[in-house]
Structure formats: structure tokens, C-alpha cells
Design an enzyme around this catalytic site. Structure first.
Site, short mmCIF file in Angstrom:
data_model
loop_
_atom_site.label_atom_id
_atom_site.label_comp_id
_atom_site.label_asym_id
_atom_site.label_seq_id
_atom_site.Cartn_x
_atom_site.Cartn_y
_atom_site.Cartn_z
N THR A 93 0.88 -1.23 0.04
CA THR A 93 -0.06 0.08 -0.29
C THR A 93 1.02 1.24 -0.13
O THR A 93 1.84 1.47 0.79
CB THR A 93 -0.69 0.03 1.30
OG1 THR A 93 -1.72 -1.26 1.24
CG2 THR A 93 -1.81 1.24 1.35
N VAL A 118 -3.70 -5.65 -1.14
CA VAL A 118 -4.42 -6.58 -0.44
C VAL A 118 -4.89 -6.12 0.96
O VAL A 118 -4.32 -5.34 1.62
CB VAL A 118 -3.55 -8.15 -0.47
CG1 VAL A 118 -3.43 -8.55 -1.79
CG2 VAL A 118 -2.35 -7.86 0.36
N LEU A 167 -8.65 2.41 -4.18
CA LEU A 167 -9.98 1.68 -3.46
C LEU A 167 -9.10 1.07 -2.05
O LEU A 167 -9.82 1.28 -1.04
CB LEU A 167 -10.26 0.57 -3.91
CG LEU A 167 -11.51 -0.10 -3.43
CD1 LEU A 167 -12.54 1.06 -2.94
CD2 LEU A 167 -12.00 -1.25 -4.24
N LYS A 168 -7.75 0.84 -2.02
CA LYS A 168 -7.30 0.47 -0.80
C LYS A 168 -7.08 1.49 0.19
O LYS A 168 -7.39 1.26 1.35
CB LYS A 168 -5.70 -0.26 -1.18
CG LYS A 168 -5.22 -0.63 0.03
CD LYS A 168 -5.97 -1.81 0.83
CE LYS A 168 -5.15 -1.93 2.33
NZ LYS A 168 -3.90 -2.55 2.31
N LEU A 169 -6.72 2.58 -0.29
CA LEU A 169 -6.92 3.87 0.64
C LEU A 169 -8.12 3.97 1.13
O LEU A 169 -8.35 4.39 2.43
CB LEU A 169 -6.27 5.07 0.13
CG LEU A 169 -4.55 5.10 -0.42
CD1 LEU A 169 -4.29 6.00 -1.06
CD2 LEU A 169 -3.78 4.56 0.89
#
Length: 295
Positions: A93, A118, A167-169
Site C-alpha cells: 500500500t 491486498v 480503493l485500498k486507501l
């Protein structure tokens, strides 16, 4: 069987490598801190002497810590050895703009680079149930899917370079807020003298239930702040990228700044501990016992 090169074998990367080996892949590993390789070498991974040997494999995967590590390893070490048609993907990330730059550099050599962060933590990595949001070219995503089945339960393609990280953030935006909410919930349960087991039995069966609540509240009520591979300091680092993402779209969150403030206060002495340690740093909570962070 696919010959896979893998960099970044920490709390998340190591179980991912073990699952790749269990799925029958040949995995060649490299780490900036060689001592971290021992567990995966015992599981059957092959040590690489340098990044050129990692890049010599069919596919190169990674789970690096942050943007500077991505630039050092991919741009500084792997890029010169990239081949046309080769796939590179990292599950760490970091800031989306870094992925855009790295993807453009690999595209010039005819190779694909995917940002594929992930979610699910070390437990999900070990169980093979991680979820993966991917940014990059569609052909590369389809090449990644059958390989990532070894450690993921779901993969979604979000668009071009950096979109998986965006989107991970957002995911970590929610995680940050929810860990603070879990800490406040634990504090209230104890302050009101409610039975912790009975309270959890009800909360975990109601509308408020969720993975972050279960992990944060359970550990906070048990006064267990062992990181278990998820130190709150890691989220402090990611929160800088979240703030940049929010600023880029001129979104003023009413919740995130408060969560970021609590994490920042706690990180001064609890950086390596689990977010359950946030209970000692909530505004209005009893004064922190200095000895509690030294045990």
C-alpha cells in the site's frame, strides 16, 4: 507451475509465499533485510542473490512496505531487467501516483506493472482469503488472477494504474475510523462497568458487527495490544496517503481527521503495538499509565 520472483517477505508477504509454494509454484525470493527470508526458505523458497535473479522469473510479485521501497526495488532494481510481455505486480500500500509512474516506466519496456494492494491482514494472508483491488492493464490482471488464487479469495480490477491503490486507501480510511470507534466502544464498556463477554456477544450479532470491531474491541477489552503483524504505526504511515487522496478530490471528511489525530497521538509511544492500544489515547480517557506501553 509458474516460476515466480517475490520481494517483500514480511508479515503479509511471507504467508503469501508459503501459499504460492503450496499451490505448486517455484518461488525465488529476495529481501532488503535478508534475515526475513528464513521462514520462507524453510518452506521451500529459493534465495536470490540479487534483483536480477528475481526479474529472471516468469512473473514478479511483491508486498513492499511503502512508496520509497517500491521506487527503490522496482525502478532501481527490477526495471533494467524487465522483458516484453512480463508481469510485475506489488501487493503493498502506497500512493497511487507512485504506481502511475512505475507502470509507465515498465510499459516503456513492454512489461506490465500492476498495483494490487491486498486487504485481510496477516491472518487473511495465511488463510488465503485476502481480497485484492488491482489497477493496471486488463491483460496483466488476467495473467495475475490464476496465480493470486493461492492467497486471495477475490480480485477486482478497478481501472488503470493507481486505481487499485485508490480503493485500498478508501479501505484504510474506513479501517482507521473503525479502529478508533472500537477503542471508544471498549472504553465505554469498561467505564460503564458492563460485562465484556456479554457486551461482545450482543455487539457481534448486531448491525454494528464487523471485522475491525471484532479485532479491535476483543483485543482492547482483553488489554492485549500485541501487534500480531498489524502495528498501528503502519496505519499512521498509510494515513498520510489517505489525507493526500482526500485533498486531491477536495473532500473534507468529518471523521477521518479525528481518527488520524488519535493514531498520531498513540504512535508516539505505541507505534509497534496493535490499534487496540488506541484506548489509552482517546480524548477524555484517563491519563495514560507510562508503564503500560513498556510491558
Amino acid at each position: 507451475m509458474t516460476r515466480i520472483g517475490f520481494t517483500g517477505v514480511g508479515a503479509m508477504g511471507a504467508p503469501m509465499v508459503r501459499n504460492l509454494l503450496a499451490a505448486g509454484h517455484e518461488v525465488t525470493v529476495w529481501a532488503r533485510s535478508p534475515a526475513k527470508l528464513a521462514p520462507v526458505l524453510e518452506a521451500g523458497a529459493v534465495p536470490a542473490r540479487n534483483l536480477a535473479e528475481v526479474a529472471a522469473q516468469d512473473v514478479v510479485l511483491g508486498c513492499l512496505l511503502d512508496g520509497p521501497a517500491i521506487e527503490e526495488v522496482y525502478l532501481g532494481g527490477l526495471l533494467p531487467h524487465a522483458r516484453a510481455g512480463q508481469l510485475f505486480a506489488d501487493h503493498g500500500t502506497y500512493a497511487p501516483h507512485v504506481a502511475e509512474r512505475v507502470a509507465a516506466a515498465f510499459a516503456e519496456r513492454g512489461a506490465s506493472y500492476l498495483d494490487a494492494p491486498v486487504s485481510g491482514g496477516p491472518m487473511g494472508a495465511a488463510a488465503g482469503t485476502l481480497v485484492c483491488a488491482v489497477g493496471g492493464d486488463p491483460a496483466g490482471v488476467e495473467q495475475l488472477r490464476p496465480i493470486a488464487q493461492a492467497y486471495t479469495a477475490r480480485i477486482a480490477h478497478l481501472g488503470g494504474p493507481g486505481r487499485g491503490l485508490a480503493l485500498k486507501l478508501i479501505n484504510n480510511f474506513l479501517v482507521s475510523i473503525n479502529f478508533v470507534a472500537a477503542a471508544e466502544t471498549a472504553w465505554l464498556i469498561e467505564r460503564l462497568g458492563l460485562d465484556p463477554d456479554a457486551a461482545q456477544a450482543i455487539l457481534y450479532g448486531g448491525l454494528a458487527d464487523g471485522a475491525t470491531l471484532r479485532q479491535g474491541l476483543t483485543k482492547a477489552l482483553a488489554h492485549d495490544d500485541d501487534a500480531g503483524g498489524m502495528p498501528l504505526g503502519g496505519l499512521v504511515e498509510v494515513q498520510r496517503n489517505i489525507a493526500e487522496l482526500l485533498g486531491g478530490v477536495e473532500f473534507r471528511s468529518g471523521l477521518f481527521p479525528y481518527a488520524q489525530e488519535v493514531f498520531a497521538a498513540a504512535s508516539r509511544s505505541e507505534f509497534a503495538r496493535h490499534p487496540s492500544a488506541l484506548t489509552r489515547w482517546l480524548p477524555g480517557a484517563p491519563p495514560t499509565d507510562p508503564s503500560s506501553s513498556e510491558q
